[in-house]
Design a protein around this motif. Structure first.
Motif, short mmCIF file in Angstrom:
data_model
loop_
_atom_site.label_atom_id
_atom_site.label_comp_id
_atom_site.label_asym_id
_atom_site.label_seq_id
_atom_site.Cartn_x
_atom_site.Cartn_y
_atom_site.Cartn_z
N ILE A 105 -17.81 19.27 3.63
CA ILE A 105 -18.89 18.61 2.90
C ILE A 105 -19.01 17.16 3.33
O ILE A 105 -20.09 16.67 3.58
CB ILE A 105 -18.67 18.71 1.38
N TRP B 104 -16.64 25.40 -9.36
CA TRP B 104 -16.77 26.83 -9.04
C TRP B 104 -18.04 27.33 -9.67
O TRP B 104 -18.21 27.25 -10.88
CB TRP B 104 -15.57 27.58 -9.59
N SER C 176 -13.99 16.89 1.06
CA SER C 176 -14.43 18.04 0.27
C SER C 176 -14.74 19.23 1.17
O SER C 176 -15.25 19.07 2.27
CB SER C 176 -15.70 17.70 -0.50
N ARG D 26 -18.39 29.99 -3.22
CA ARG D 26 -19.13 29.07 -4.08
C ARG D 26 -18.22 28.09 -4.82
O ARG D 26 -18.56 27.59 -5.87
CB ARG D 26 -20.04 29.82 -5.05
N GLN D 27 -17.05 27.80 -4.24
CA GLN D 27 -16.16 26.80 -4.83
C GLN D 27 -16.20 25.53 -4.00
O GLN D 27 -16.41 25.57 -2.79
CB GLN D 27 -14.70 27.29 -4.81
N THR D 28 -15.97 24.40 -4.66
CA THR D 28 -15.78 23.13 -3.99
C THR D 28 -14.35 22.69 -4.22
O THR D 28 -13.87 22.68 -5.36
CB THR D 28 -16.74 22.06 -4.55
N TRP D 29 -13.66 22.37 -3.14
CA TRP D 29 -12.28 21.88 -3.21
C TRP D 29 -12.29 20.44 -2.70
O TRP D 29 -12.96 20.13 -1.72
CB TRP D 29 -11.37 22.74 -2.33
N VAL D 30 -11.55 19.57 -3.36
CA VAL D 30 -11.47 18.17 -2.95
C VAL D 30 -10.03 17.84 -2.51
O VAL D 30 -9.08 18.43 -3.01
CB VAL D 30 -11.92 17.20 -4.06
N TYR E 142 -16.45 23.31 0.95
CA TYR E 142 -17.19 24.29 0.16
C TYR E 142 -16.87 25.66 0.73
O TYR E 142 -16.99 25.88 1.94
CB TYR E 142 -18.70 24.01 0.26
#
Length: 160
Positions: A91, A138, A75, A57-61, A77
């Motif tokens: 993403i 997050w 991005s 449930r984290q988003t990393w860019v 996820y």
């Protein structure tokens, strides 16, 4: 976003504590002394090392210093975390990429073209995640509970 203070602000003390405890337990089960495991995990989390902070449930860019031609995905996820990697969904891709999944004009390398499919995930080792991306958001499962109190997120619990 870096450091334990930022992580605490992002997800709250309890969720971060649960996450760090899980990482410490993994190291202890692998044979590391408890005190050493605690120091190693907290130091790594404070330094934003992916192996210590990556979770579902984290988003990393993509980091600003990463060339979009080398990493067209902006991005990710995180769908799942294992002991050695994360499983992520792409993403979005840069505009130069094809808007459809895996089209002929996608700027993903040919070996990764099949990963331009949002219905399944791609395995990313922690090192690759850390090398090109930084944690942006997050949403731990604890935030889904009706009684959760996370001031940084503007959630005060029951009665909202």
């Amino acid at each position: 976003m870096t450091g334990l203070t930022s992580l605490t602000w992002l997800i709250g003390t309890q969720a971060l504590s649960d996450h760090i405890t899980a990482r410490v337990t993994e190291l202890v089960e692998a044979g590391t002394e408890y005190a050493e495991a605690c120091a190693k995990v907290t130091d790594a989390a404070d330094a934003s090392e992916a192996w210590a902070i990556a979770a579902t449930r984290q988003t990393w860019v993509r980091r600003h210093d990463v060339d979009p031609d080398e990493m067209p995905v902006r991005s990710l996820y995180v769908l799942e975390r294992t002991a050695t990697h994360v499983v992520v969904a792409y993403i979005d891709l840069d505009q130069a990429a094809d808007d459809s999944d895996g089209g002929d004009h996608s700027n993903l390398p040919p070996q990764d073209a099949d990963l331009n499919d949002h219905s399944r995930g791609a395995e990313y080792p922690f090192e690759l995640l850390e090398m090109s991306f930084e944690l942006a958001a997050w949403e731990p499962f604890e935030h889904l509970l009706p009684t959760v109190d996370v001031p940084a997120a503007g959630i005060t619990g029951v009665g909202e």
